[in-house]
Design a protein around this motif. Structure first.
Motif, PDB file in Angstrom:
ATOM      1  N   LEU A  40     -76.426  33.858 -63.184  1.00 47.87           N
ATOM      2  CA  LEU A  40     -77.551  33.939 -62.254  1.00 47.87           C
ATOM      3  C   LEU A  40     -78.807  34.467 -62.937  1.00 47.87           C
ATOM      4  CD1 LEU A  40     -75.929  35.219 -58.926  1.00 47.87           C
ATOM      5  CD2 LEU A  40     -76.447  32.883 -59.643  1.00 47.87           C
ATOM      6  N   VAL A  41     -78.639  35.360 -63.909  1.00 48.86           N
ATOM      7  CA  VAL A  41     -79.794  35.853 -64.662  1.00 48.86           C
ATOM      8  C   VAL A  41     -80.496  34.704 -65.367  1.00 48.86           C
ATOM      9  CG1 VAL A  41     -80.467  37.194 -66.703  1.00 48.86           C
ATOM     10  CG2 VAL A  41     -79.019  38.227 -64.963  1.00 48.86           C
ATOM     11  N   THR A  42     -79.727  33.831 -66.018  1.00 45.64           N
ATOM     12  CA  THR A  42     -80.337  32.712 -66.742  1.00 45.64           C
ATOM     13  C   THR A  42     -80.901  31.662 -65.784  1.00 45.64           C
ATOM     14  OG1 THR A  42     -78.198  31.564 -66.942  1.00 45.64           O
ATOM     15  CG2 THR A  42     -78.801  33.091 -68.698  1.00 45.64           C
ATOM     16  N   THR A  43     -80.260  31.499 -64.631  1.00 43.91           N
ATOM     17  CA  THR A  43     -80.787  30.562 -63.629  1.00 43.91           C
ATOM     18  C   THR A  43     -82.140  31.044 -63.106  1.00 43.91           C
ATOM     19  OG1 THR A  43     -78.540  30.009 -62.924  1.00 43.91           O
ATOM     20  CG2 THR A  43     -80.330  29.414 -61.429  1.00 43.91           C
ATOM     21  N   LEU A  44     -82.209  32.316 -62.737  1.00 44.64           N
ATOM     22  CA  LEU A  44     -83.446  32.878 -62.204  1.00 44.64           C
ATOM     23  C   LEU A  44     -84.557  32.866 -63.245  1.00 44.64           C
ATOM     24  CD1 LEU A  44     -84.930  34.242 -59.871  1.00 44.64           C
ATOM     25  CD2 LEU A  44     -84.037  36.436 -60.679  1.00 44.64           C
ATOM     26  N   ALA A  45     -84.206  33.179 -64.487  1.00 49.52           N
ATOM     27  CA  ALA A  45     -85.210  33.158 -65.558  1.00 49.52           C
ATOM     28  C   ALA A  45     -85.838  31.774 -65.673  1.00 49.52           C
ATOM     29  CB  ALA A  45     -84.573  33.568 -66.879  1.00 49.52           C
ATOM     30  N   ALA A  46     -85.003  30.739 -65.648  1.00 53.43           N
ATOM     31  CA  ALA A  46     -85.516  29.373 -65.759  1.00 53.43           C
ATOM     32  C   ALA A  46     -86.374  29.006 -64.550  1.00 53.43           C
ATOM     33  CB  ALA A  46     -84.365  28.399 -65.907  1.00 53.43           C
ATOM     34  N   MET A  47     -86.018  29.484 -63.370  1.00 54.99           N
ATOM     35  CA  MET A  47     -86.802  29.191 -62.168  1.00 54.99           C
ATOM     36  C   MET A  47     -88.193  29.806 -62.268  1.00 54.99           C
ATOM     37  SD  MET A  47     -84.112  29.547 -58.973  1.00 54.99           S
ATOM     38  CE  MET A  47     -85.289  28.754 -57.850  1.00 54.99           C
ATOM     39  N   ILE A  48     -88.256  31.058 -62.712  1.00 49.72           N
ATOM     40  CA  ILE A  48     -89.557  31.730 -62.844  1.00 49.72           C
ATOM     41  C   ILE A  48     -90.395  31.056 -63.924  1.00 49.72           C
ATOM     42  CG2 ILE A  48     -90.706  33.910 -63.406  1.00 49.72           C
ATOM     43  CD1 ILE A  48     -88.233  35.348 -62.298  1.00 49.72           C
ATOM     44  N   MET A  49     -89.754  30.654 -65.014  1.00 47.86           N
ATOM     45  CA  MET A  49     -90.462  29.949 -66.074  1.00 47.86           C
ATOM     46  C   MET A  49     -91.029  28.623 -65.568  1.00 47.86           C
ATOM     47  SD  MET A  49     -87.722  30.677 -69.132  1.00 47.86           S
ATOM     48  CE  MET A  49     -88.473  29.513 -70.290  1.00 47.86           C
ATOM     49  N   ALA A  50     -90.216  27.886 -64.815  1.00 43.74           N
ATOM     50  CA  ALA A  50     -90.660  26.593 -64.299  1.00 43.74           C
ATOM     51  C   ALA A  50     -91.805  26.747 -63.311  1.00 43.74           C
ATOM     52  CB  ALA A  50     -89.492  25.862 -63.643  1.00 43.74           C
ATOM     53  N   ALA A  51     -91.738  27.777 -62.475  1.00 45.10           N
ATOM     54  CA  ALA A  51     -92.783  28.018 -61.469  1.00 45.10           C
ATOM     55  C   ALA A  51     -93.996  28.720 -62.060  1.00 45.10           C
ATOM     56  CB  ALA A  51     -92.218  28.845 -60.315  1.00 45.10           C
ATOM     57  N   ARG A  52     -93.849  29.237 -63.295  1.00 41.72           N
ATOM     58  CA  ARG A  52     -94.884  30.065 -63.929  1.00 41.72           C
ATOM     59  C   ARG A  52     -95.293  31.214 -63.005  1.00 41.72           C
ATOM     60  NH1 ARG A  52     -97.103  28.045 -68.626  1.00 41.72           N
ATOM     61  NH2 ARG A  52     -96.674  25.865 -69.117  1.00 41.72           N
ATOM     62  N   GLY A  53     -94.306  31.807 -62.398  1.00 42.85           N
ATOM     63  CA  GLY A  53     -94.517  32.904 -61.466  1.00 42.85           C
ATOM     64  C   GLY A  53     -93.313  32.985 -60.540  1.00 42.85           C
ATOM     65  N   VAL A  54     -93.493  33.584 -59.381  1.00 42.43           N
ATOM     66  CA  VAL A  54     -92.388  33.733 -58.425  1.00 42.43           C
ATOM     67  C   VAL A  54     -92.203  32.427 -57.667  1.00 42.43           C
ATOM     68  CG1 VAL A  54     -91.515  34.999 -56.439  1.00 42.43           C
ATOM     69  CG2 VAL A  54     -92.871  36.190 -58.184  1.00 42.43           C
ATOM     70  N   TRP A 172     -84.317  25.257 -63.621  1.00 41.25           N
ATOM     71  CA  TRP A 172     -85.546  24.493 -63.866  1.00 41.25           C
ATOM     72  C   TRP A 172     -85.617  23.276 -62.944  1.00 41.25           C
ATOM     73  CZ3 TRP A 172     -89.328  25.727 -67.567  1.00 41.25           C
ATOM     74  CH2 TRP A 172     -90.338  24.773 -67.727  1.00 41.25           C
ATOM     75  N   ALA A 173     -84.484  22.574 -62.802  1.00 42.49           N
ATOM     76  CA  ALA A 173     -84.440  21.400 -61.934  1.00 42.49           C
ATOM     77  C   ALA A 173     -84.701  21.766 -60.481  1.00 42.49           C
ATOM     78  CB  ALA A 173     -83.082  20.710 -62.065  1.00 42.49           C
ATOM     79  N   ALA A 174     -84.265  22.943 -60.071  1.00 38.89           N
ATOM     80  CA  ALA A 174     -84.484  23.367 -58.687  1.00 38.89           C
ATOM     81  C   ALA A 174     -85.959  23.458 -58.355  1.00 38.89           C
ATOM     82  CB  ALA A 174     -83.814  24.726 -58.456  1.00 38.89           C
ATOM     83  N   VAL A 175     -86.751  23.899 -59.311  1.00 34.18           N
ATOM     84  CA  VAL A 175     -88.194  24.083 -59.081  1.00 34.18           C
ATOM     85  C   VAL A 175     -88.974  22.796 -59.305  1.00 34.18           C
ATOM     86  CG1 VAL A 175     -90.262  25.312 -59.884  1.00 34.18           C
ATOM     87  CG2 VAL A 175     -88.096  26.528 -59.647  1.00 34.18           C
ATOM     88  N   THR A 176     -88.610  22.036 -60.336  1.00 36.62           N
ATOM     89  CA  THR A 176     -89.428  20.884 -60.745  1.00 36.62           C
ATOM     90  C   THR A 176     -88.825  19.536 -60.405  1.00 36.62           C
ATOM     91  OG1 THR A 176     -88.430  20.708 -62.942  1.00 36.62           O
ATOM     92  CG2 THR A 176     -90.270  22.266 -62.686  1.00 36.62           C
ATOM     93  N   GLY A 177     -87.525  19.498 -60.139  1.00 32.47           N
ATOM     94  CA  GLY A 177     -86.866  18.216 -59.923  1.00 32.47           C
ATOM     95  C   GLY A 177     -86.622  17.460 -61.210  1.00 32.47           C
ATOM     96  N   SER A 178     -86.804  18.118 -62.342  1.00 33.95           N
ATOM     97  CA  SER A 178     -86.608  17.486 -63.650  1.00 33.95           C
ATOM     98  C   SER A 178     -86.062  18.530 -64.621  1.00 33.95           C
ATOM     99  CB  SER A 178     -87.933  16.922 -64.172  1.00 33.95           C
ATOM    100  OG  SER A 178     -88.879  17.974 -64.354  1.00 33.95           O
ATOM    101  N   ILE A 179     -85.922  18.139 -65.884  1.00 33.17           N
ATOM    102  CA  ILE A 179     -85.462  19.057 -66.917  1.00 33.17           C
ATOM    103  C   ILE A 179     -86.560  19.199 -67.961  1.00 33.17           C
ATOM    104  CG2 ILE A 179     -83.753  19.472 -68.729  1.00 33.17           C
ATOM    105  CD1 ILE A 179     -81.749  17.886 -67.075  1.00 33.17           C
ATOM    106  N   GLY A 180     -86.995  20.440 -68.228  1.00 34.93           N
ATOM    107  CA  GLY A 180     -88.086  20.686 -69.174  1.00 34.93           C
ATOM    108  C   GLY A 180     -87.582  21.296 -70.467  1.00 34.93           C
ATOM    109  N   TRP A 181     -88.411  21.205 -71.515  1.00 42.35           N
ATOM    110  CA  TRP A 181     -88.013  21.714 -72.825  1.00 42.35           C
ATOM    111  C   TRP A 181     -87.754  23.226 -72.856  1.00 42.35           C
ATOM    112  CZ3 TRP A 181     -85.798  18.754 -76.031  1.00 42.35           C
ATOM    113  CH2 TRP A 181     -86.174  17.415 -76.157  1.00 42.35           C
ATOM    114  N   PRO A 182     -88.531  24.035 -72.136  1.00 46.29           N
ATOM    115  CA  PRO A 182     -88.192  25.467 -72.134  1.00 46.29           C
ATOM    116  C   PRO A 182     -86.792  25.750 -71.600  1.00 46.29           C
ATOM    117  CG  PRO A 182     -90.430  25.146 -71.371  1.00 46.29           C
ATOM    118  CD  PRO A 182     -89.821  23.786 -71.457  1.00 46.29           C
ATOM    119  N   ALA A 183     -86.378  24.994 -70.586  1.00 43.49           N
ATOM    120  CA  ALA A 183     -85.023  25.165 -70.056  1.00 43.49           C
ATOM    121  C   ALA A 183     -83.984  24.710 -71.073  1.00 43.49           C
ATOM    122  CB  ALA A 183     -84.853  24.376 -68.756  1.00 43.49           C
ATOM    123  N   VAL A 184     -84.280  23.624 -71.774  1.00 38.03           N
ATOM    124  CA  VAL A 184     -83.374  23.147 -72.820  1.00 38.03           C
ATOM    125  C   VAL A 184     -83.269  24.191 -73.929  1.00 38.03           C
ATOM    126  CG1 VAL A 184     -83.004  21.392 -74.590  1.00 38.03           C
ATOM    127  CG2 VAL A 184     -83.797  20.719 -72.314  1.00 38.03           C
ATOM    128  N   GLY A 185     -84.428  24.791 -74.297  1.00 32.28           N
ATOM    129  CA  GLY A 185     -84.425  25.829 -75.320  1.00 32.28           C
ATOM    130  C   GLY A 185     -83.557  27.007 -74.918  1.00 32.28           C
TER     131      GLY A 185
END
Length: 307
Positions: A40-54, A172-185
């Motif tokens: 869940l820590v890694t899931t939440l981190a990716a969500m915040i990264m994708a949203a660039r905020g909360v 990342w997919a939850a926020v954007t509907g896609s897969i981004g490079w930061p999430a892959v990283g």
């Protein structure tokens, strides 16, 4: 973490409870909650990264709930399938199924219900991509790692570790509907982190794995080779994290963390290689958890600050 180490080191088990509280505790332990927290820590981190905020609170709630139920389902399936070998190891012999407090059929039914509910929640309240990614990660963990790799190859945790890399993609997919490079990283970071993290624990329990017939690296190829491969993976992890910055996947805050936190992790791996004390392996295992949390935090801050 402390619970895991106490079982490894043979600390006395807490007094058994009775009644409904004992039943709740049994089902709680069945789903391997400590693993869920990490995912869940890694899931939440990716969500915040994708949203660039909360991210939206409702979306965050349903994503984390769905992810927790998915991980709980996979953990319960694992406990059912591995109950025969769990009963032979000090670290796992007090799990609910080998102890007999939950029957295999009930545990299996519980796991199936959790998996179905998880998929439905993610598909309906989040999006189909997140739901299918989560389901794919669970299927990989159950069928590829648990039912195939774990009992057949000393590379089980390396190949099987891919399942633990899925949660950032789900977030990342939850926020954007896609897969981004930061999430892959972040996913690759977790994949490379898993072998030194888990083998540090295995160095403290190689006799248990040997007794259970599990081909873990220390009891198959020896302690010396395990330590060398731990160092190799830690070096590759260090180089990969630094390389994410010139590749424009991460920024300067992440670079500082990669150098300092990653450097400390590398220092731990070198110390483990040079010394025979299991206390150093214990220390590396403990720090590996902090490493993952700090790198996720650095990735989040980096992404938000340099939005």
């Amino acid at each position: 973490m402390s619970s895991t180490l106490s079982r490894v080191e043979g600390a006395a088990a807490p007094l058994a409870q009775t009644g409904w509280r004992a039943t709740l505790d049994d089902y709680y332990e069945l789903v391997k909650p400590r693993i869920i927290y990490l995912l869940l820590v890694t899931t939440l981190a990716a969500m915040i990264m994708a949203a660039r905020g909360v991210p939206p609170l409702a979306l965050t709630f349903w994503t984390l709930l769905g992810g927790a139920l998915a991980a709980a389902s996979a953990g319960a399936f694992n406990c059912v399938y591995d109950s025969d070998i769990d009963s032979k190891m000090k670290r796992t012999m007090n799990r609910p199924v080998p102890r007999g407090s939950i029957t295999p059929n009930r545990a299996l039914a519980f796991a199936m219900v959790l998996g179905v509910v998880s998929f439905l929640l993610l598909n309906y309240f989040v999006n189909p991509l997140a739901a299918w990614l989560s389901l794919g990660g669970n299927a990989y963990y159950v069928f590829v790692y648990t039912m195939w790799l774990k009992r057949t190859t000393a590379q089980n945790i390396v190949i099987g570790g891919a399942a633990g890399s899925i949660p950032p993609l789900v977030g990342w997919a939850a926020v954007t509907g896609s897969i981004g490079w930061p999430a892959v990283g972040l996913a690759v970071l977790i994949f490379l982190w898993t072998p030194p993290h888990f083998w540090a624990l295995a160095l403290m329990t190689e006799t248990d794995y040997d007794k259970a017939g599990i081909p873990m690296m220390p009891n198959v190829h020896g302690v010396a080779r395990t330590k060398r491969e731990m160092l190799i993976y830690t070096i590759v992890l260090f180089v990969f994290c630094v390389a994410l910055v010139p590749l424009h996947v991460m920024g300067p805050i992440f670079l500082v963390a990669a150098l300092i936190v990653g450097g400390w992790f590398l220092y731990d791996a070198i110390n483990v290689l040079r010394n025979d004390s299991k206390l150093l392996a214990r220390g590396m295992f403990k720090f590996s958890l902090m490493y993952l949390a700090l790198m996720c935090l650095a990735a989040v801050i980096d992404r938000v600050v340099f939005a």
